[in-house]
Design a protein around this motif. Structure first.
Motif, mmCIF file in Angstrom:
data_model
loop_
_atom_site.group_PDB
_atom_site.id
_atom_site.type_symbol
_atom_site.label_atom_id
_atom_site.label_comp_id
_atom_site.label_asym_id
_atom_site.label_seq_id
_atom_site.Cartn_x
_atom_site.Cartn_y
_atom_site.Cartn_z
ATOM 1 N N TYR A 148 5.370 -56.365 26.556
ATOM 2 C CA TYR A 148 6.703 -55.758 28.617
ATOM 3 C C TYR A 148 6.282 -54.062 27.885
ATOM 4 C CZ TYR A 148 10.358 -53.830 30.579
ATOM 5 O OH TYR A 148 11.006 -53.003 31.990
ATOM 6 N N TYR B 110 10.799 -60.073 29.564
ATOM 7 C CA TYR B 110 11.425 -58.280 29.093
ATOM 8 C C TYR B 110 11.298 -59.001 27.623
ATOM 9 C CZ TYR B 110 12.466 -56.715 33.706
ATOM 10 O OH TYR B 110 12.760 -55.914 34.658
ATOM 11 N N TYR C 91 3.222 -52.694 29.630
ATOM 12 C CA TYR C 91 3.071 -53.145 31.098
ATOM 13 C C TYR C 91 3.011 -52.093 32.149
ATOM 14 C CZ TYR C 91 2.729 -54.730 35.753
ATOM 15 O OH TYR C 91 3.449 -54.681 37.194
ATOM 16 N N TYR D 104 3.027 -58.731 34.720
ATOM 17 C CA TYR D 104 4.144 -57.881 34.411
ATOM 18 C C TYR D 104 5.548 -59.440 33.116
ATOM 19 C CZ TYR D 104 8.189 -54.518 35.955
ATOM 20 O OH TYR D 104 9.188 -54.087 35.750
ATOM 21 N N SER D 105 5.343 -58.925 32.362
ATOM 22 C CA SER D 105 6.425 -59.581 31.338
ATOM 23 C C SER D 105 7.516 -60.066 31.790
ATOM 24 C CB SER D 105 6.107 -59.170 29.531
ATOM 25 O OG SER D 105 6.202 -58.242 29.556
ATOM 26 N N GLY E 145 13.982 -61.157 32.764
ATOM 27 C CA GLY E 145 12.587 -60.341 33.611
ATOM 28 C C GLY E 145 12.321 -60.013 34.962
ATOM 29 N N GLY F 144 3.791 -62.988 32.290
ATOM 30 C CA GLY F 144 5.160 -62.801 33.127
ATOM 31 C C GLY F 144 5.607 -63.715 34.202
#
Length: 569
Positions: free
Chosen positions: A452, A123, A455, A120-121, A527, A134
């Motif tokens: 992002y 942003y 994802y 979940y990188s 993020g 992330g």
């Protein structure tokens, strides 16, 4: 008016407030949390529960290649580019320096255990210091039994899983691909098995913001910190020198004065549901009907601070996100905009943004003369992916059509007429987009180029996991509005979470954390969890500063001894 005294009084029982109270107790201070609602947890309990806390022990143990230097470069870069001048380098530095210690304290003092959300990188992962892997962590599912009878007082979630099934953020990503990817089916089976195992043991599992709020509340119980529900802030109390020395609250029809020997921490949320403040500070269209924040968030703490001369910032902004204005309340779109086979258009029938962009950026683009906004999709998109809680292929409810939220037509031209968009313009937009989708490169907005974006994309959709042509009728148009997770503006604070006046001087004894304060993220969003993570860090810092001040005051009031022989100066 009767009352009692504590070292610290905390207003608000979301993550910021409960973390502040927990930290105060860990420092040996007596604390109380007062909460306006009949439930504890606030907007935290309604949230995804993620925390953006760089360099924390959870992501480092998972092998995420974070460093203090990378995190500092990333935060400085995205804040420098958002036009915000108010977020000082000191606040940025303090957030990054103390975040890991805050998370360790919570892990040690509560039953919460955290997990990295893989992939979940950040942003803006391609920015200097950004991490495609992330930095977000989330609470692992937690047994509601840790609360005992207090579990009945937990604020209900924004959107519960079907049948009350606990779903994590990591699960959510793959459940969106249940009809498209083997990991979708495996995730669904894992979630179902976890739920069944819990039921067989007589347990109810909590996840996301529900788990976070419950775990913090258990930590407070163990630390002996009371939480007074249905207790509303009336005003702040000051002494003759202007120092905040307590709060006036309303409880059981009676006004009480709670004295705070060393400090008051405001953590009462934003002004999500204050229509007057929305109209005064924010752009149109806006309103309380499109927020998913807790209904008790009516700006009470901000207004109390203003009455004492506090400065405010970022009042025109919020934690925006394109949302569907459903009858039961707004639906905040995450994956829906990203998945291949849809586009967003304005009233001119034109695309105006990378649909997969961070949700704050998407609404900022909507406000640039692109409202009304419509999400356009075809039947193949509907067959492949869940949408607003509905499984793939399920028909949209008739009430959505009757409410004007949803429109359907056999051709794009007919659909355009139904939503009052120029038919030729919409057809040209879709034709242009379809060429890009087949080639895998969005030459207009770069959709799918960022980690992002990808994802929430579909890895089985090639060559770009975020792009697919719209070509299979019928076609759908879904109305999108500028919804939000809560307001972002509030009281100006410094790196110690002290509330500041317009001249930059702190109001003695007054602190703020969470959405009652102006966000350290400025107008951007680092993020997933960059709301709750910083809120908890600054709640923690407020408690540490109060404890330091209390220790200094105690030392100053004590007799001055020299040597070890008891001789007094």
């Amino acid at each position: 008016m009767t009352g009692t005294a504590f070292d610290v009084v905390v207003v608000g029982s979301g993550a910021a407030g409960m973390t502040a109270a927990l930290a105060a107790a860990c420092e040996g201070l007596s604390a109380v949390v007062v909460e306006k609602a009949p439930h504890f947890g606030g907007s935290t309990a309604r949230s995804g529960g993620g925390l953006w806390v760089p360099n924390n022990h959870v992501i480092l143990d998972a092998g995420v290649p974070d460093t203090p230097e990378r995190a500092c470069a990333y935060l400085a870069h995205i804040l420098a580019g958002d036009g915000t001048e108010q977020v000082s380098s000191e606040r940025q530095r303090t957030l990054l320096e103390h975040g890991p210690a805050m998370l360790r304290m919570v892990a040690e003092r509560t039953p919460l255990r955290f997990a990295w959300v893989p992939g979940y990188s950040d942003y803006y992962p391609e920015a200097p210091g950004g991490l495609p892997a992330g930095r977000t962590v989330e609470p692992r599912p937690l047994d509601a039994g840790v609360l005992g009878a207090e579990a009945a007082n937990l604020h209900p979630p924004y959107a519960a899983g079907p049948g009350g099934i606990a779903i994590t953020a990591a699960d959510y990503r793959w459940l969106n691909l249940v009809a498209r990817h083997p990991r979708g089916g495996l995730t669904a089976a894992k979630v179902a098995a976890r739920h069944l195992a819990a039921r067989l043991r007589g347990r109810k599992l909590l996840s996301m913001g529900q788990a976070l709020a419950a775990g913090l509340r258990r930590g407070l119980r163990d630390a002996g910190v009371p939480v007074w529900l249905s207790t509303a802030l009336v005003d702040l109390h000051t002494d003759g020198d202007g120092r905040v020395t307590g709060v006036r609250v309303s409880r059981d029809g009676e006004q009480l004065l709670l004295a705070a020997r060393h400090g008051v921490v405001l953590a009462s949320g934003g002004f999500d549901h204050n229509e007057r403040m929305r109209k005064e500070y924010q752009r149109e269209p806006t309103g309380t009907r499109w927020t998913v924040g807790a209904k008790e968030n009516t700006g009470d703490g901000i207004l109390a601070g203003l009455r004492l001369g506090a400065a405010v910032e970022l009042m025109d902004d919020a934690w925006w996100g394109p949302s569907i204005p459903l009858i039961r309340g707004p639906y905040f779109c995450l994956a829906e905009r990203t998945l291949p086979g849809c586009i967003m258009v304005n009233s001119r029938g034109e695309r105006f943004v990378n649909e997969a962009a961070p949700y704050v950026d998407a609404v900022h683009a909507m406000y640039e003369h692109n409202i009304p906004t419509w999400l356009i999709a075809d039947q193949r998109y509907r067959n492949r992916y869940p949408f607003a809680g509905l499984g793939p292929r399920r028909p949209f409810p008739d009430r959505w059509y009757r409410a004007g939220v949803m429109h359907r037509a056999g051709t794009l031209e007919e659909l355009a007429r139904r939503i009052d968009v120029p038919p030729d313009a919409l057809a040209r937009t879709v034709d242009r987009f379809n060429v890009y989708a087949r080639g895998g490169l969005d030459e207009d907005f770069g959709r799918g180029e960022s980690a992002y974006d990808r994802y929430y994309g579909d890895p089985r959709n090639r060559p770009n996991p975020c792009l697919a042509p719209l070509e299979r009728p019928p076609f759908y148009a879904v109305r999108l509005v500028p919804g939000d997770l809560g307001t972002k503006g509030g009281l100006r604070t410094d790196e110690r979470a002290r509330v500041l006046r317009g001249d930059g001087e702190p109001i003695p004894g007054l602190y703020a954390a969470g959405n009652v304060s102006a966000a350290v993220m400025g107008r951007t969003y680092a993020g997933a969890g960059a709301t709750i993570g910083p809120a908890m860090v600054f709640g923690y810092l407020a408690a540490l500063d109060i404890a330091k001040t209390a220790a200094a005051e105690t030392t100053a009031d004590a007799p001055d001894y020299i040597g070890n022989n008891g001789g007094m100066r």
